[in-house]
Motif scaffolding. Structure first.
Motif, PDB file in Angstrom:
ATOM      1  N   UNK A  71     -18.067  37.771 -19.967  1.00  0.00           N
ATOM      2  CA  UNK A  71     -18.667  37.320 -18.709  1.00  0.00           C
ATOM      3  C   UNK A  71     -19.510  36.061 -18.948  1.00  0.00           C
ATOM      4  N   UNK A  72     -18.817  34.962 -19.263  1.00  0.00           N
ATOM      5  CA  UNK A  72     -19.519  33.725 -19.611  1.00  0.00           C
ATOM      6  C   UNK A  72     -20.289  33.137 -18.433  1.00  0.00           C
ATOM      7  N   UNK A  73     -21.277  32.324 -18.766  1.00  0.00           N
ATOM      8  CA  UNK A  73     -21.985  31.548 -17.757  1.00  0.00           C
ATOM      9  C   UNK A  73     -21.085  30.445 -17.230  1.00  0.00           C
ATOM     10  N   UNK A  74     -20.202  29.954 -18.115  1.00  0.00           N
ATOM     11  CA  UNK A  74     -19.295  28.869 -17.762  1.00  0.00           C
ATOM     12  C   UNK A  74     -17.907  29.186 -18.318  1.00  0.00           C
ATOM     13  N   UNK A  75     -16.918  29.164 -17.450  1.00  0.00           N
ATOM     14  CA  UNK A  75     -15.518  29.324 -17.832  1.00  0.00           C
ATOM     15  C   UNK A  75     -14.893  27.937 -17.792  1.00  0.00           C
ATOM     16  N   UNK A  76     -14.300  27.503 -18.894  1.00  0.00           N
ATOM     17  CA  UNK A  76     -13.787  26.137 -19.011  1.00  0.00           C
ATOM     18  C   UNK A  76     -12.287  26.163 -19.283  1.00  0.00           C
ATOM     19  N   UNK A  77     -11.541  25.367 -18.532  1.00  0.00           N
ATOM     20  CA  UNK A  77     -10.099  25.215 -18.754  1.00  0.00           C
ATOM     21  C   UNK A  77      -9.748  23.734 -18.688  1.00  0.00           C
ATOM     22  N   UNK A  78      -8.550  23.426 -19.200  1.00  0.00           N
ATOM     23  CA  UNK A  78      -8.074  22.050 -19.188  1.00  0.00           C
ATOM     24  C   UNK A  78      -7.591  21.624 -17.821  1.00  0.00           C
ATOM     25  N   UNK A  79      -7.495  20.322 -17.607  1.00  0.00           N
ATOM     26  CA  UNK A  79      -7.181  19.721 -16.323  1.00  0.00           C
ATOM     27  C   UNK A  79      -5.797  19.976 -15.788  1.00  0.00           C
ATOM     28  N   UNK A  80      -4.956  20.713 -16.518  1.00  0.00           N
ATOM     29  CA  UNK A  80      -3.633  21.032 -15.990  1.00  0.00           C
ATOM     30  C   UNK A  80      -3.672  22.295 -15.128  1.00  0.00           C
ATOM     31  N   UNK A  81      -4.858  22.820 -14.870  1.00  0.00           N
ATOM     32  CA  UNK A  81      -5.047  24.002 -14.030  1.00  0.00           C
ATOM     33  C   UNK A  81      -5.807  23.637 -12.756  1.00  0.00           C
ATOM     34  N   UNK A  82      -5.578  24.421 -11.711  1.00  0.00           N
ATOM     35  CA  UNK A  82      -6.407  24.344 -10.512  1.00  0.00           C
ATOM     36  C   UNK A  82      -7.317  25.566 -10.525  1.00  0.00           C
ATOM     37  N   UNK A  83      -8.377  25.534  -9.753  1.00  0.00           N
ATOM     38  CA  UNK A  83      -9.317  26.647  -9.700  1.00  0.00           C
ATOM     39  C   UNK A  83      -8.611  27.962  -9.371  1.00  0.00           C
ATOM     40  N   UNK A  84      -7.662  27.908  -8.449  1.00  0.00           N
ATOM     41  CA  UNK A  84      -6.939  29.117  -8.041  1.00  0.00           C
ATOM     42  C   UNK A  84      -6.072  29.686  -9.159  1.00  0.00           C
ATOM     43  N   UNK A  85      -5.662  28.859 -10.108  1.00  0.00           N
ATOM     44  CA  UNK A  85      -4.793  29.293 -11.208  1.00  0.00           C
ATOM     45  C   UNK A  85      -5.571  29.830 -12.400  1.00  0.00           C
ATOM     46  N   UNK A  86      -6.853  29.621 -12.445  1.00  0.00           N
ATOM     47  CA  UNK A  86      -7.634  29.973 -13.636  1.00  0.00           C
ATOM     48  C   UNK A  86      -7.960  31.461 -13.628  1.00  0.00           C
ATOM     49  N   UNK A  87      -7.399  32.156 -14.595  1.00  0.00           N
ATOM     50  CA  UNK A  87      -7.650  33.586 -14.757  1.00  0.00           C
ATOM     51  C   UNK A  87      -9.127  33.794 -15.059  1.00  0.00           C
ATOM     52  N   UNK A  88      -9.745  34.703 -14.329  1.00  0.00           N
ATOM     53  CA  UNK A  88     -11.151  35.026 -14.543  1.00  0.00           C
ATOM     54  C   UNK A  88     -12.120  34.206 -13.720  1.00  0.00           C
ATOM     55  N   UNK A  89     -11.635  33.165 -13.052  1.00  0.00           N
ATOM     56  CA  UNK A  89     -12.524  32.289 -12.279  1.00  0.00           C
ATOM     57  C   UNK A  89     -13.257  33.079 -11.201  1.00  0.00           C
TER      58      UNK A  89
END
Length: 163
Positions: free
Chosen positions: A114-132
């Motif tokens: 349960x991170x304070x910040x979940x970080x993914x690369x720019x090839x994802x959209x917010x809706x695609x990010x698992x755990x967002x």
């Protein structure tokens, strides 16, 4: 400072990272999380990990297991085994913890950390990010870092195959 003996100590299982995150939280540390296969470590990975590390005091990296990587990338992957990939990541200064996960997505790991910040690369959209959704519901935030053009594991493999 050269302290190579700490590298294996930065690799955790699920129960171990859960305990360690509680310890960091007692010290009022903020935690960022990112994940990936990290099959052939390259400049794009280093940039992404560096950006993720800047988001909080602690950086936890989830690494797809060999079987998870095969399911996502195909039977010819990974090139490097999960233990080698975890060791390489753990040897990086900006990485505080590495956890190998076997599922197709890191959702269980994310909800455990349960991170304070979940970080993914720019090839994802917010809706695609698992755990967002889960991270934001707990008061955390999601950051999408820009990709470094010209760097991808698939591109490196293709280049090697053309030699």
């Amino acid at each position: 400072m050269k302290v190579p003996q700490i590298i294996p100590q930065k690799i955790y299982d699920l129960a171990g990272i859960e305990h360690q995150v509680r310890r960091w939280r007692l010290l009022s540390k903020t935690v960022s999380f990112t994940n990936g296969c990290f099959d052939i470590l390259h400049q794009g990975h280093i940039a992404s990990l560096s950006d993720a590390a800047r988001e909080a005091d602690i950086l936890v990296v989830g690494v797809n297991s060999d079987s998870s990587t095969r399911r996502l990338k195909g039977e010819s992957r990974p090139i490097n085994g999960q233990d080698a990939r975890a060791t390489l990541l753990a040897s990086l200064l900006m990485v505080d913890a590495v956890v190998i996960f076997d599922e197709d997505t890191p959702l269980q790991l994310i909800t455990t950390v349960m991170p304070d910040v979940l970080v993914k690369g720019g090839d994802y959209t917010l809706e695609q990010i698992v755990g967002a959704k889960e991270v934001m519901a707990s008061g955390g935030r999601v950051v999408i870092n820009p990709m470094v053009p010209g760097f991808s594991t698939t591109g490196i493999i293709d280049k090697i195959c053309q030699l």
